[in-house]
Design a protein around this motif. Structure first.
Motif, PDB file in Angstrom:
ATOM      1  N   THR A  16       0.845  -1.199   0.000  1.00  0.00           N
ATOM      2  CA  THR A  16       0.000   0.000   0.000  1.00  0.00           C
ATOM      3  C   THR A  16       0.879   1.247   0.000  1.00  0.00           C
ATOM      4  O   THR A  16       1.847   1.349   0.763  1.00  0.00           O
ATOM      5  CB  THR A  16      -0.911   0.004   1.241  1.00  0.00           C
ATOM      6  OG1 THR A  16      -1.875  -1.044   1.103  1.00  0.00           O
ATOM      7  CG2 THR A  16      -1.639   1.340   1.389  1.00  0.00           C
ATOM      8  N   TYR A  46      -3.484  10.412   1.432  1.00  0.00           N
ATOM      9  CA  TYR A  46      -4.043   9.777   0.224  1.00  0.00           C
ATOM     10  C   TYR A  46      -3.509   8.354   0.208  1.00  0.00           C
ATOM     11  O   TYR A  46      -2.298   8.119   0.295  1.00  0.00           O
ATOM     12  CB  TYR A  46      -3.586  10.558  -1.008  1.00  0.00           C
ATOM     13  CG  TYR A  46      -4.154  10.098  -2.327  1.00  0.00           C
ATOM     14  CD1 TYR A  46      -5.110  10.861  -2.980  1.00  0.00           C
ATOM     15  CD2 TYR A  46      -3.710   8.931  -2.940  1.00  0.00           C
ATOM     16  CE1 TYR A  46      -5.617  10.461  -4.211  1.00  0.00           C
ATOM     17  CE2 TYR A  46      -4.210   8.525  -4.162  1.00  0.00           C
ATOM     18  CZ  TYR A  46      -5.163   9.288  -4.798  1.00  0.00           C
ATOM     19  OH  TYR A  46      -5.655   8.891  -6.011  1.00  0.00           O
ATOM     20  N   LYS A  48      -3.303   4.537  -1.667  1.00  0.00           N
ATOM     21  CA  LYS A  48      -3.472   3.639  -2.801  1.00  0.00           C
ATOM     22  C   LYS A  48      -3.282   2.235  -2.234  1.00  0.00           C
ATOM     23  O   LYS A  48      -2.154   1.756  -2.076  1.00  0.00           O
ATOM     24  CB  LYS A  48      -2.472   3.939  -3.909  1.00  0.00           C
ATOM     25  CG  LYS A  48      -2.756   3.187  -5.203  1.00  0.00           C
ATOM     26  CD  LYS A  48      -1.853   3.673  -6.326  1.00  0.00           C
ATOM     27  CE  LYS A  48      -2.215   2.991  -7.641  1.00  0.00           C
ATOM     28  NZ  LYS A  48      -1.346   3.479  -8.761  1.00  0.00           N
ATOM     29  N   GLU A  72      -8.284   3.626  -4.177  1.00  0.00           N
ATOM     30  CA  GLU A  72      -7.603   4.887  -3.909  1.00  0.00           C
ATOM     31  C   GLU A  72      -8.596   5.812  -3.217  1.00  0.00           C
ATOM     32  O   GLU A  72      -9.723   5.990  -3.702  1.00  0.00           O
ATOM     33  CB  GLU A  72      -7.094   5.533  -5.198  1.00  0.00           C
ATOM     34  CG  GLU A  72      -5.955   4.762  -5.853  1.00  0.00           C
ATOM     35  CD  GLU A  72      -5.387   5.479  -7.060  1.00  0.00           C
ATOM     36  OE1 GLU A  72      -5.113   6.690  -6.953  1.00  0.00           O
ATOM     37  OE2 GLU A  72      -5.217   4.826  -8.104  1.00  0.00           O
ATOM     38  N   GLU A 130      -6.133  14.385  -6.804  1.00  0.00           N
ATOM     39  CA  GLU A 130      -5.051  13.982  -7.699  1.00  0.00           C
ATOM     40  C   GLU A 130      -4.000  15.082  -7.786  1.00  0.00           C
ATOM     41  O   GLU A 130      -2.799  14.811  -7.761  1.00  0.00           O
ATOM     42  CB  GLU A 130      -5.608  13.668  -9.090  1.00  0.00           C
ATOM     43  CG  GLU A 130      -6.532  12.461  -9.142  1.00  0.00           C
ATOM     44  CD  GLU A 130      -5.780  11.141  -9.040  1.00  0.00           C
ATOM     45  OE1 GLU A 130      -4.530  11.165  -9.108  1.00  0.00           O
ATOM     46  OE2 GLU A 130      -6.436  10.103  -8.895  1.00  0.00           O
TER      47      GLU A 130
END
Length: 208
Positions: A16, A46, A48, A72, A130
């Motif tokens: 991760t 954040y 993922k 995500e 993003e």
């Protein structure tokens, strides 16, 4: 922890990836054992998450919990008064800290968990997250109060509104996070509808 004015990335034992916001703290084991992969977050990050359907990835905060299989998402929880979780892709289940029931989000939705464990789900533009992961402070049609708060956290300064009515002005604002605080303030003043000045360790926003 990620220091003020800095951000750090971390790859956990399961693969991760985590991008941590300035001033945030993530607690995690050197390796995951048991049926769940558990971490604790104070601040904003954040994630993922590496896919592992047999071992849910559980992000706990002071206000809420998110259960993830592979996705995500952005999690923001600086105190126990409220928490926000935004799903970029994949699937996540969210519940308040003292609740037994989960709410499932779909990509493009954000959930705000209140101090009473009420969960408000709404569609969101995920583009800003993003941009954040890629090194920008980015806001689109956001209240000035949110923008100023983010600047304050990133550059470790206090924020004060001399005119409270200015808090609700909606703006599109972006600044690279490796820019100086002076540059971030200059970009605010470029809107020419209010004045942003630094007095000591306090960013003061008032009428021009």
């Amino acid at each position: 922890p990620a220091k003020r004015g800095l951000w750090r990335t971390k790859t956990l034992a399961d693969g991760t990836q985590v991008w941590m916001y300035a001033g945030s703290r993530l607690t995690y084991p050197s390796r995951f054992i048991g049926d769940e992969r558990n971490v604790y977050l104070h601040g904003e990050a954040y994630f993922k998450v590496a896919k592992d359907a047999a071992h849910p990835f559980v992000i706990s905060t002071d206000r809420a919990e998110a259960r993830v299989l592979g996705t995500e998402l952005n999690v923001s929880c600086y105190d126990a008064s409220s928490c926000h979780i935004a799903l970029i892709n994949g699937s996540v289940e969210v519940r308040g800290k003292s609740s037994d029931s989960f709410v499932r989000l779909v990509p493009g939705q954000g959930a705000t968990i209140s101090s009473t464990d009420n969960i408000a789900v709404a569609a969101e533009d995920m583009e800003g997250y993003e941009y954040w992961r890629n090194g920008l402070l980015y806001f689109d049609d956001a209240p000035l109060s949110d923008i100023a708060t983010a600047i304050g956290r990133w550059y470790n300064v206090n924020v004060e509104f001399a005119d409270k009515a200015l808090q609700n002005i909606k703006l599109r604002y972006f600044c690279r996070r490796d820019e100086s605080l002076r540059r971030a303030i200059d970009l605010l003043n470029g809107f020419k509808s209010f004045s942003a000045t630094l007095e000591g360790e306090t960013l003061i926003i008032g009428k021009q």
